[in-house]
Each structure stands twice: as structure tokens, then as C-alpha cells.
Design a protein around this motif. Structure first.
Motif, mmCIF file in Angstrom:
data_model
loop_
_atom_site.group_PDB
_atom_site.id
_atom_site.type_symbol
_atom_site.label_atom_id
_atom_site.label_comp_id
_atom_site.label_asym_id
_atom_site.label_seq_id
_atom_site.Cartn_x
_atom_site.Cartn_y
_atom_site.Cartn_z
ATOM 1 N N TRP A 1 41.290 49.223 28.849
ATOM 2 C CA TRP A 1 41.694 47.818 28.725
ATOM 3 C C TRP A 1 41.489 47.360 27.293
ATOM 4 N N ASN A 2 42.541 46.896 26.649
ATOM 5 C CA ASN A 2 42.400 46.193 25.371
ATOM 6 C C ASN A 2 41.971 44.771 25.730
ATOM 7 N N ILE A 3 40.712 44.475 25.490
ATOM 8 C CA ILE A 3 40.136 43.220 25.964
ATOM 9 C C ILE A 3 40.344 42.076 24.982
ATOM 10 N N ASN A 4 40.658 42.373 23.712
ATOM 11 C CA ASN A 4 40.929 41.332 22.710
ATOM 12 C C ASN A 4 39.744 40.362 22.587
ATOM 13 N N SER A 5 38.577 40.920 22.295
ATOM 14 C CA SER A 5 37.301 40.242 22.081
ATOM 15 C C SER A 5 36.445 40.295 23.346
ATOM 16 N N VAL A 6 35.516 41.234 23.352
ATOM 17 C CA VAL A 6 34.684 41.444 24.541
ATOM 18 C C VAL A 6 33.704 40.297 24.757
ATOM 19 N N ARG A 7 33.230 39.661 23.702
ATOM 20 C CA ARG A 7 32.294 38.555 23.889
ATOM 21 C C ARG A 7 33.010 37.322 24.432
ATOM 22 N N LEU A 8 34.196 37.060 23.923
ATOM 23 C CA LEU A 8 34.977 35.915 24.412
ATOM 24 C C LEU A 8 35.385 36.105 25.866
ATOM 25 N N ARG A 9 35.653 37.349 26.247
ATOM 26 C CA ARG A 9 36.178 37.624 27.587
ATOM 27 C C ARG A 9 35.194 38.407 28.453
ATOM 28 N N LEU A 10 33.916 38.276 28.152
ATOM 29 C CA LEU A 10 32.910 38.952 28.969
ATOM 30 C C LEU A 10 33.014 38.583 30.445
ATOM 31 N N PRO A 11 33.257 37.318 30.809
ATOM 32 C CA PRO A 11 33.395 37.001 32.235
ATOM 33 C C PRO A 11 34.531 37.778 32.912
ATOM 34 N N LEU A 12 35.592 38.065 32.169
ATOM 35 C CA LEU A 12 36.697 38.832 32.749
ATOM 36 C C LEU A 12 36.300 40.291 32.943
ATOM 37 N N LYS B 1 34.061 40.397 35.940
ATOM 38 C CA LYS B 1 34.875 40.240 37.154
ATOM 39 C C LYS B 1 35.571 41.554 37.507
ATOM 40 N N TYR B 2 36.157 42.187 36.496
ATOM 41 C CA TYR B 2 36.867 43.444 36.733
ATOM 42 C C TYR B 2 35.922 44.533 37.231
ATOM 43 N N LEU B 3 34.757 44.628 36.629
ATOM 44 C CA LEU B 3 33.810 45.667 37.027
ATOM 45 C C LEU B 3 33.283 45.426 38.442
ATOM 46 N N ARG B 4 33.070 44.177 38.783
ATOM 47 C CA ARG B 4 32.594 43.884 40.138
ATOM 48 C C ARG B 4 33.664 44.175 41.189
ATOM 49 N N GLU B 5 34.911 43.822 40.870
ATOM 50 C CA GLU B 5 35.976 43.917 41.873
ATOM 51 C C GLU B 5 36.624 45.297 41.941
ATOM 52 N N GLU B 6 36.783 45.950 40.813
ATOM 53 C CA GLU B 6 37.478 47.238 40.779
ATOM 54 C C GLU B 6 36.517 48.425 40.683
ATOM 55 N N ALA B 7 35.361 48.192 40.084
ATOM 56 C CA ALA B 7 34.275 49.174 40.020
ATOM 57 C C ALA B 7 34.699 50.566 39.550
ATOM 58 N N PRO B 8 35.372 50.680 38.406
ATOM 59 C CA PRO B 8 35.641 52.027 37.873
ATOM 60 C C PRO B 8 34.328 52.696 37.477
ATOM 61 N N ASP B 9 34.302 54.004 37.495
ATOM 62 C CA ASP B 9 33.102 54.702 37.033
ATOM 63 C C ASP B 9 32.940 54.568 35.525
ATOM 64 N N GLU C 1 23.477 44.516 27.483
ATOM 65 C CA GLU C 1 22.589 44.211 28.605
ATOM 66 C C GLU C 1 23.358 43.669 29.795
ATOM 67 N N ALA C 2 24.313 42.792 29.538
ATOM 68 C CA ALA C 2 25.083 42.207 30.636
ATOM 69 C C ALA C 2 25.831 43.272 31.420
ATOM 70 N N LEU C 3 26.387 44.263 30.723
ATOM 71 C CA LEU C 3 27.128 45.324 31.401
ATOM 72 C C LEU C 3 26.182 46.311 32.066
ATOM 73 N N ALA C 4 25.030 46.542 31.466
ATOM 74 C CA ALA C 4 24.042 47.426 32.085
ATOM 75 C C ALA C 4 23.546 46.845 33.401
ATOM 76 N N GLU C 5 23.427 45.517 33.465
ATOM 77 C CA GLU C 5 22.986 44.867 34.695
ATOM 78 C C GLU C 5 23.976 45.073 35.840
ATOM 79 N N LEU C 6 25.218 45.360 35.489
ATOM 80 C CA LEU C 6 26.237 45.638 36.510
ATOM 81 C C LEU C 6 26.301 47.125 36.849
#
Length: 262
Positions: free
Chosen positions: A7-18, A21-29, A46-51
Motif C-alpha cells: 500500500w502506498n499510504i502517502n504519509s503513514v503518520r497522517l494516515r495511521l488510523p487507516l 483499520k486495515y490491519l485490524r480488518e484484513e490482518a495480512p501477515d 509502537e502503535a503497529l507493534a501493539e496490533l
């Protein structure tokens, strides 16, 4: 089963909630992000490690470019190639420990607006980047998956109008030809087009300039997942999440995900 998303996220800090959301709902490895637009110490590790995505390889840069691979499976970073030869953070490679394959995460330059290297240095840099990638690909000796924003839509069905985009950067004949040379250098399999067959419509990017992206549907397939021949045979599914383009404050790209039976 191992699932890998890009995913080209176009700023991971700006779009961290997205991303969350994607990791919770789609849960790719494994999730490969491009255009994270931050330095490594600014990455929301840290936020991604918590998921559950505690294994991370981040190649960042202040304000521009940058790639990151996060995973629930153990990773070992293997490389950071500078195929543009200018110090930009556009690649990180990892080995998936215990699974015996490599994931290469790349953000190929967009190439500017004019498809002529004589008047647009960025376009020449893009072609040279691909040329260096092709030479690198000739020596690959492990099962490898390369994913990311290639910034090229090679097939007629990869764009909303082949005729109107022939002279537009991302779909010009010289870009398509150069990308094909990279493909031939290793015999890559275009996983997306193995599962969403040409000439079926298949886009991953829609411009922010479009007031109603879904109605106008002027998309392009700029994002790709290509695999070494043997690894490609183990790909059992591939899908895109177009609805992500309608999420609040979205990226102009959507995620792709492939599942492998390893």
C-alpha cells in the motif's frame, strides 16, 4: 498460509488510523508501505507493534519517499538498494524467517510530468532506476516477491483510457518497454494479472483531482506484486480493497493483498 499486502499510504503518520483499520480488518501477515514520508525515528512503530506487527524494517527519509515493511512473522532485513543513485529512501528488502522467501518493497520514482529525459531529468532517473533494478534482478537466487508502487501501468486495461494516456507519464511506451525488461530479467510473474485477468479492469490509484473518483473511475494500476516463478505458483488468491479509496482522508492508492500456500 502467508498473506502479504502492499500500500502506498502517502504519509503513514497522517494516515495511521487507516493503517490500523486495515490491519485490524484484513490482518495480512506482512504489510509493505510506500511513501511513508518520515524519518525512521518518526515511524509509528509502537502503535503497529501493539496490533501485533512487532517485526519492522523501516527505510525513512524526512518529508519524502520512504518505505516500511511490518510483519507478524519474524523478519531479517537484507538490503537497502539505492537504484536511483541519489540517496533517496525507496527500497527495503527482508527475509521472512522460517519461510525461505524474500520480500522486496520498492517505491519507483514517478518520473515528473514530461516523458522526455532530455527536458525532464526526473523521467530519465526513473528509466535508469528500472535499468539498475533489471541488472540486479538477473542475479536473484532465492524465492522472491517484489511489491510496491511501480508508478507504471503497463497494460491497456490497467488505465481508464489507453489512447488518452499514451503520452502521459506512467503509461508511455518507453516506460512499459523498460518495465518489461525488468520483468524479463528474472522471469517475474505478475500475480495481480494471474488472478485478475487482462482485459478485466484493474486499478490501484485514482487522482485526488477527481471530484468523484468512483463515478469518473479514471484509475490506473500503478501498484504491483510480482513473484519469482516458483513462488508465484504458490499464490492462491489476490485481491484489492477499492473501498479504502473512500475512507476518510484516504491515500490516492489502495491496498493489494496476495495469499500464499507455503
Amino acid at each position: 498460509m502467508v498473506s502479504v499486502a502492499t500500500w502506498n499510504i502517502n504519509s503513514v503518520r497522517l494516515r495511521l488510523p487507516l493503517v490500523e483499520k486495515y490491519l485490524r480488518e484484513e490482518a495480512p501477515d506482512i504489510l509493505c508501505l510506500q511513501e511513508i514520508k518520515c524519518q525512521e525515528h518518526q515511524f509509528p512503530a509502537e502503535a503497529l507493534a501493539e496490533l501485533g506487527y512487532e517485526h519492522q524494517a523501516v527505510h525513512g527519509q524526512k518529508g519524502y519517499h520512504g518505505v516500511a515493511t511490518v510483519s507478524r512473522l519474524p523478519l531479517r532485513e537484507t538490503s537497502r538498494h539505492d537504484w536511483q543513485d541519489n540517496g533517496e529512501a525507496r527500497h527495503v528488502g527482508v527475509e521472512v524467517v522460517g519461510k525461505d522467501f524474500i520480500v522486496e518493497n520498492v517505491y519507483i520514482p514517478a518520473g515528473g510530468d514530461v516523458p522526455d529525459r532530455e527536458v525532464n531529468a526526473k523521467f530519465g532517473q526513473k528509466l535508469d532506476f528500472l535499468g539498475r533494478m533489471a541488472r540486479w534482478a538477473e542475479s536473484i537466487d532465492k524465492p522472491t516477491l517484489i511489491v510496491g508502487d511501480f508508478n507504471i501501468a503497463p497494460l491497456e486495461s490497467d488505465v481508464w483510457s489507453h489512447k488518452q494516456l499514451l503520452k502521459v507519464v506512467s503509461h508511455t511506451p518507453v516506460e512499459v518497454e523498460t518495465l518489461q525488461k525488468f520483468k524479463d530479467a528474472h522471469g517475474w510473474t505478475d500475480i495481480g494479472r494471474e488472478h485478475i485477468r487482462d482485459p478485466e479492469r484493474y486499478y490501484s490509484w485514482w487522482s485526488y483531482r477527481s471530484p468523484d473518483w468512483r463515478k469518473n473511475d479514471r484509475g490506473r494500476r500503478l501498484d504491483h506484486m510480482w513473484a519469482s516463478p516458483d513462488l508465484a505458483k504458490q499464490a492462491i488468491s489476490h485481491r484489492v480493497l477499492e473501498e479504502a479509496r473512500s475512507w476518510e482522508k484516504p491515500s490516492d492508492h489502495i491496498p493489494l493483498i496476495t495469499e500464499f500456500d507455503l
